[in-house]
Design a protein around this motif. Structure first.
Motif, PDB file in Angstrom:
ATOM      1  N   ASN A 119     -41.641   6.642 -13.618  1.00 50.52           N
ATOM      2  CA  ASN A 119     -42.191   6.580 -14.977  1.00 50.52           C
ATOM      3  C   ASN A 119     -41.065   6.809 -15.986  1.00 50.52           C
ATOM      4  OD1 ASN A 119     -44.983   6.078 -14.533  1.00 50.52           O
ATOM      5  ND2 ASN A 119     -45.231   8.177 -13.836  1.00 50.52           N
ATOM      6  N   MET A 120     -40.818   5.814 -16.819  1.00 51.46           N
ATOM      7  CA  MET A 120     -39.722   5.876 -17.793  1.00 51.46           C
ATOM      8  C   MET A 120     -40.299   5.628 -19.191  1.00 51.46           C
ATOM      9  SD  MET A 120     -36.298   3.484 -17.926  1.00 51.46           S
ATOM     10  CE  MET A 120     -35.978   3.732 -16.188  1.00 51.46           C
ATOM     11  N   ALA A 121     -40.279   6.635 -20.038  1.00 55.25           N
ATOM     12  CA  ALA A 121     -40.859   6.538 -21.380  1.00 55.25           C
ATOM     13  C   ALA A 121     -39.764   6.353 -22.426  1.00 55.25           C
ATOM     14  CB  ALA A 121     -41.669   7.790 -21.694  1.00 55.25           C
ATOM     15  N   ILE A 122     -39.989   5.413 -23.339  1.00 55.66           N
ATOM     16  CA  ILE A 122     -39.082   5.201 -24.469  1.00 55.66           C
ATOM     17  C   ILE A 122     -39.621   6.003 -25.639  1.00 55.66           C
ATOM     18  CG2 ILE A 122     -38.019   3.510 -25.996  1.00 55.66           C
ATOM     19  CD1 ILE A 122     -38.508   1.395 -23.884  1.00 55.66           C
ATOM     20  N   LEU A 123     -38.802   6.902 -26.167  1.00 57.86           N
ATOM     21  CA  LEU A 123     -39.252   7.845 -27.187  1.00 57.86           C
ATOM     22  C   LEU A 123     -38.317   7.807 -28.390  1.00 57.86           C
ATOM     23  CD1 LEU A 123     -41.725   9.680 -26.615  1.00 57.86           C
ATOM     24  CD2 LEU A 123     -40.156  11.601 -26.470  1.00 57.86           C
ATOM     25  N   GLY A 124     -38.843   8.147 -29.546  1.00 58.95           N
ATOM     26  CA  GLY A 124     -38.025   8.216 -30.754  1.00 58.95           C
ATOM     27  C   GLY A 124     -38.886   8.166 -31.995  1.00 58.95           C
ATOM     28  N   VAL A 125     -38.245   8.381 -33.138  1.00 58.77           N
ATOM     29  CA  VAL A 125     -38.969   8.315 -34.407  1.00 58.77           C
ATOM     30  C   VAL A 125     -39.228   6.843 -34.741  1.00 58.77           C
ATOM     31  CG1 VAL A 125     -37.946  10.465 -35.229  1.00 58.77           C
ATOM     32  CG2 VAL A 125     -36.820   8.293 -35.739  1.00 58.77           C
ATOM     33  N   PRO A 126     -40.079   6.554 -35.744  1.00 60.20           N
ATOM     34  CA  PRO A 126     -40.370   5.157 -36.089  1.00 60.20           C
ATOM     35  C   PRO A 126     -39.118   4.378 -36.491  1.00 60.20           C
ATOM     36  CG  PRO A 126     -42.013   6.616 -37.086  1.00 60.20           C
ATOM     37  CD  PRO A 126     -40.947   7.500 -36.503  1.00 60.20           C
ATOM     38  N   LEU A 182     -36.066   7.790 -22.260  1.00 62.19           N
ATOM     39  CA  LEU A 182     -35.039   7.121 -23.061  1.00 62.19           C
ATOM     40  C   LEU A 182     -35.250   7.537 -24.512  1.00 62.19           C
ATOM     41  CD1 LEU A 182     -35.000   5.414 -20.435  1.00 62.19           C
ATOM     42  CD2 LEU A 182     -34.556   3.405 -21.857  1.00 62.19           C
ATOM     43  N   LEU A 183     -34.419   8.445 -24.983  1.00 66.86           N
ATOM     44  CA  LEU A 183     -34.522   8.906 -26.368  1.00 66.86           C
ATOM     45  C   LEU A 183     -33.652   7.992 -27.230  1.00 66.86           C
ATOM     46  CD1 LEU A 183     -35.671  10.956 -28.338  1.00 66.86           C
ATOM     47  CD2 LEU A 183     -33.694  12.412 -27.882  1.00 66.86           C
ATOM     48  N   VAL A 184     -34.318   7.156 -28.042  1.00 66.39           N
ATOM     49  CA  VAL A 184     -33.613   6.159 -28.848  1.00 66.39           C
ATOM     50  C   VAL A 184     -33.328   6.746 -30.228  1.00 66.39           C
ATOM     51  CG1 VAL A 184     -33.657   3.798 -29.729  1.00 66.39           C
ATOM     52  CG2 VAL A 184     -34.852   4.366 -27.604  1.00 66.39           C
ATOM     53  N   LEU A 185     -32.078   6.631 -30.650  1.00 64.49           N
ATOM     54  CA  LEU A 185     -31.639   7.188 -31.931  1.00 64.49           C
ATOM     55  C   LEU A 185     -31.006   6.089 -32.778  1.00 64.49           C
ATOM     56  CD1 LEU A 185     -29.841  10.324 -30.442  1.00 64.49           C
ATOM     57  CD2 LEU A 185     -32.218  10.132 -31.102  1.00 64.49           C
ATOM     58  N   ASP A 186     -31.153   6.229 -34.085  1.00 62.90           N
ATOM     59  CA  ASP A 186     -30.556   5.300 -35.045  1.00 62.90           C
ATOM     60  C   ASP A 186     -29.115   5.730 -35.291  1.00 62.90           C
ATOM     61  OD1 ASP A 186     -29.686   4.015 -37.401  1.00 62.90           O
ATOM     62  OD2 ASP A 186     -31.743   3.748 -38.072  1.00 62.90           O
ATOM     63  N   SER A 187     -28.160   4.883 -34.924  1.00 59.93           N
ATOM     64  CA  SER A 187     -26.740   5.239 -35.044  1.00 59.93           C
ATOM     65  C   SER A 187     -26.340   5.559 -36.479  1.00 59.93           C
ATOM     66  CB  SER A 187     -25.874   4.088 -34.514  1.00 59.93           C
ATOM     67  OG  SER A 187     -26.140   3.839 -33.166  1.00 59.93           O
ATOM     68  N   VAL A 188     -26.851   4.770 -37.425  1.00 58.34           N
ATOM     69  CA  VAL A 188     -26.490   4.976 -38.831  1.00 58.34           C
ATOM     70  C   VAL A 188     -26.995   6.338 -39.312  1.00 58.34           C
ATOM     71  CG1 VAL A 188     -26.765   4.114 -41.183  1.00 58.34           C
ATOM     72  CG2 VAL A 188     -26.525   2.497 -39.272  1.00 58.34           C
ATOM     73  N   HIS A 189     -28.257   6.625 -38.998  1.00 60.64           N
ATOM     74  CA  HIS A 189     -28.831   7.917 -39.403  1.00 60.64           C
ATOM     75  C   HIS A 189     -28.051   9.077 -38.783  1.00 60.64           C
ATOM     76  CE1 HIS A 189     -31.762  11.088 -40.145  1.00 60.64           C
ATOM     77  NE2 HIS A 189     -31.694  11.381 -38.850  1.00 60.64           N
ATOM     78  N   PHE A 190     -27.651   8.910 -37.522  1.00 60.02           N
ATOM     79  CA  PHE A 190     -26.990  10.026 -36.848  1.00 60.02           C
ATOM     80  C   PHE A 190     -25.574  10.262 -37.335  1.00 60.02           C
ATOM     81  CE2 PHE A 190     -28.855  12.535 -33.477  1.00 60.02           C
ATOM     82  CZ  PHE A 190     -30.177  12.138 -33.604  1.00 60.02           C
ATOM     83  N   PHE A 243     -33.339  13.280 -19.914  1.00 55.56           N
ATOM     84  CA  PHE A 243     -33.116  12.363 -21.026  1.00 55.56           C
ATOM     85  C   PHE A 243     -31.943  11.431 -20.753  1.00 55.56           C
ATOM     86  CE2 PHE A 243     -35.537  15.640 -23.003  1.00 55.56           C
ATOM     87  CZ  PHE A 243     -36.185  15.056 -24.078  1.00 55.56           C
ATOM     88  N   LEU A 244     -32.097  10.188 -21.197  1.00 54.67           N
ATOM     89  CA  LEU A 244     -30.957   9.295 -21.359  1.00 54.67           C
ATOM     90  C   LEU A 244     -30.905   8.954 -22.843  1.00 54.67           C
ATOM     91  CD1 LEU A 244     -28.662   7.590 -20.242  1.00 54.67           C
ATOM     92  CD2 LEU A 244     -30.296   5.750 -19.824  1.00 54.67           C
ATOM     93  N   ILE A 245     -29.848   9.361 -23.501  1.00 53.80           N
ATOM     94  CA  ILE A 245     -29.720   9.174 -24.950  1.00 53.80           C
ATOM     95  C   ILE A 245     -29.189   7.771 -25.224  1.00 53.80           C
ATOM     96  CG2 ILE A 245     -28.764  10.125 -27.072  1.00 53.80           C
ATOM     97  CD1 ILE A 245     -30.579  12.020 -25.449  1.00 53.80           C
ATOM     98  N   VAL A 246     -29.891   7.037 -26.082  1.00 54.92           N
ATOM     99  CA  VAL A 246     -29.520   5.659 -26.415  1.00 54.92           C
ATOM    100  C   VAL A 246     -29.331   5.563 -27.924  1.00 54.92           C
ATOM    101  CG1 VAL A 246     -30.181   3.233 -26.305  1.00 54.92           C
ATOM    102  CG2 VAL A 246     -30.867   4.788 -24.464  1.00 54.92           C
ATOM    103  N   PHE A 247     -28.099   5.306 -28.368  1.00 52.80           N
ATOM    104  CA  PHE A 247     -27.813   5.059 -29.782  1.00 52.80           C
ATOM    105  C   PHE A 247     -27.944   3.568 -30.044  1.00 52.80           C
ATOM    106  CE2 PHE A 247     -25.501   9.138 -29.501  1.00 52.80           C
ATOM    107  CZ  PHE A 247     -26.080   9.768 -30.590  1.00 52.80           C
ATOM    108  N   ASN A 248     -28.933   3.183 -30.847  1.00 50.29           N
ATOM    109  CA  ASN A 248     -29.161   1.780 -31.176  1.00 50.29           C
ATOM    110  C   ASN A 248     -28.567   1.451 -32.541  1.00 50.29           C
ATOM    111  OD1 ASN A 248     -30.178  -0.840 -30.946  1.00 50.29           O
ATOM    112  ND2 ASN A 248     -32.158  -0.284 -31.818  1.00 50.29           N
ATOM    113  N   LYS A 249     -28.494   0.164 -32.848  1.00 50.81           N
ATOM    114  CA  LYS A 249     -28.047  -0.368 -34.154  1.00 50.81           C
ATOM    115  C   LYS A 249     -26.569  -0.095 -34.426  1.00 50.81           C
ATOM    116  CE  LYS A 249     -32.673   0.277 -36.138  1.00 50.81           C
ATOM    117  NZ  LYS A 249     -33.466   0.762 -37.288  1.00 50.81           N
TER     118      LYS A 249
END
Length: 520
Positions: free
Chosen positions: A248-255, A331-339, A392-398
């Protein structure tokens, strides 16, 4: 008489198993059954199987033989309706005399053309033949079990092999069908039988024969070694279960961090709606994947935010939290610009940020979006316990929106603790898939005949029962308690026997066989 009494107690579980099988064969397998054993639908060849005491008569009547042909040899024949002599089809017929057949009974197979009309006509004609009935789900395999052709772990392995969707599921199921689990549990059973027989001999013959008084201590040493081995087998992190059922692999993050886009990129199709509007995803979206030969259930979730007043979105967030809590990997998805901006306020010197400090920064972020209670399951979050980030696997998107200097800085901050991608340009996606495959591989069993993993919760519960009985046995100290100690060993054998079917109940059998298809 005393010798018989002792032997009967020692081998009670195995004798009971033999009686159960004999009773089941004689009382249940009195009818001849038939079913389509291949898949239904248009195909080149369909296999219809018949098994039971009237199989020989059915074979001769349908294939036109007066005498039974050579066993296990395919022959091309016209297959006719015995009542009207109408030709139903032309195909291969095979005769399997018992006990050298799959079910242990006389059996035959008709390999016919796989059109709906031919299959329907064949089954309808068999249904009109005297003393024949349609098989129940799993009944052919049930009869094979009753005949001693398969143990229950092999039965489950066969069902898993039929339902296998990935390469490693196939390997694990095939090893189980070939006896990897049975050999392990049978070896443990034999150890317990030896201990029990020594103790029973001491109880019945210690006064008349030269039997040492240290029998109980020797048995306890052997049982202790077995208990430790069994405990290690049980505490394997459900790796065999995961390989059977999927990770079971859940993709998680803010909108609006790109969760749905990431789901679509991983499964390579537009499975989720992608929109710049926040709160598009409300319910869970589940996709079954084959990731490097491992089964994965990928779950897209609603964006995590607590300031929404939309009741539907609130329910979506609650479901996302629950999915994250139950997930094997997040999979904790994060916005690269925001971070890039967020990290600037959290740390003074980026060049000195090590992995532990990066993990603590992530925990601070997780606190902000209120994931700690549901996902990390910490009562006191002030400790900043970074070990909980293993899920967690941290994923920086964008990262396509970053300047080169910003991307360099993000890379220096996160290093190997995160994966940096762009769902828009697909940069970094290959690295992400490799990382995901590595994570899933570590969560699943590696199919091995030498060190097999249990694959079902049923196995685990029986093993825990067995361990409890062994623990009770080890707690006996006095020689006067040897009768009670031997009872604990018999209970342990009973629990172990439930796994392979040496000791079983109809309820266990029904639960296993009901998941089979009709013709298996």
């Amino acid at each position: 008489m005393m010798l018989f009494h002792s032997l009967s107690k020692v081998k009670l579980f195995s004798v009971y198993g033999l009686i159960l099988r004999h009773y089941s064969v004689s009382s249940k397998n009195i009818s001849t059954i038939f079913a389509l054993s291949s898949g239904w639908g248009k195909c080149g060849v369909a296999v219809v199987r018949v098994s039971g005491p009237d199989a020989a008569n059915v074979f001769k009547k349908f294939s036109g033989y007066k005498l039974l042909p050579e066993a296990r040899k395919a022959n091309l024949r016209r297959i006719r309706d015995p009542l009207t002599n109408e030709v139903l089809d032309q195909g291969l017929v095979l005769w399997f005399p018992g006990p050298k057949s799959f079910t242990g009974e006389d059996s035959c197979e008709f390999h016919i053309h796989g059109s709906t009309a031919v299959i329907s006509s064949m089954l309808a004609t068999l249904g009109r033949f005297p003393n024949l009935r349609l098989a129940e789900p799993g009944e052919f395999t049930r009869r094979a079990f009753y005949a001693g052709k398969l143990d229950l772990t092999a039965v489950e392995g066969m069902n898993d092999l039929i339902n296998a969707e990935t390469e490693f599921q196939r390997k694990q199921a095939l090893l189980q069908l070939e006896g990897s689990l049975f050999h392990t549990y049978n070896e443990w059973k034999n150890i317990l039988i030896k201990c029990l027989s020594d103790i029973e001999a001491f109880i019945d013959f210690s006064e008349d024969q030269d039997i040492g008084n240290d029998v109980l201590e020797k048995a306890k040493q052997t049982v202790l070694e077995l208990k430790n081995k069994m405990k290690k087998h049980v505490q394997d992190g459900k790796r065999g279960e995961r390989l059977r059922n999927g990770v079971n692999m859940a993709i998680l993050g803010v909108p609006n961090v790109g969760k749905s886009s990431l789901l679509n990129k991983i499964c390579r199709r537009p499975a989720a709606i992608v929109s710049p509007l926040a709160g598009t995803t409300r319910d869970l979206i589940r996709i079954d994947l084959d990731l490097g030969g491992y089964p994965v259930v990928l779950i897209d979730t609603a964006g995590i935010r607590t300031d929404t007043k939309d009741l539907v979105e609130v329910e979506g967030v609650n479901r996302a939290m629950k999915a994250a809590s139950d997930a094997d990997l997040i999979l904790l998805v994060l916005d690269s610009v925001h971070f890039n901006h967020w990290f600037s306020t959290e740390i003074k010197c980026f060049n000195t940020c090590n992995n532990d400090e990066f993990s603590r920064l992530l925990i601070n972020y997780i606190k902000e979006i209120h994931l700690n209670d549901e996902v990390l399951e910490l009562d006191d979050f002030s400790s900043n316990d970074i070990t909980h980030l293993n899920r967690f696997l941290i994923v920086f998107n964008k990262i396509d929106l970053l300047q080169p200097s910003q991307l360099k800085l993000l890379t220096e901050i996160s290093r190997d603790s995160a994966v940096r991608i762009s769902c828009e340009t697909e940069v970094g996606m290959e690295n992400l898939i490799e990382k995901l495959t590595s994570c899933v591989s570590s969560l699943c069993a590696q199919p091995s005949i030498d060190s097999p993993c249990y694959t079902q919760i049923r196995h685990k519960l029986c093993l825990l029962e067995c361990l409890s009985s062994l623990e009770s046995f080890l707690n006996f100290k006095e020689e006067s308690e040897v009768d009670l100690a031997s009872h604990c060993l018999r209970m342990a054998l009973n629990s172990l026997g439930k796994i392979t079917g040496h000791v079983s109940t109809e309820q266990i059998l029904d639960e296993i066989f009901e998941s089979f298809c009709i013709g298996k």
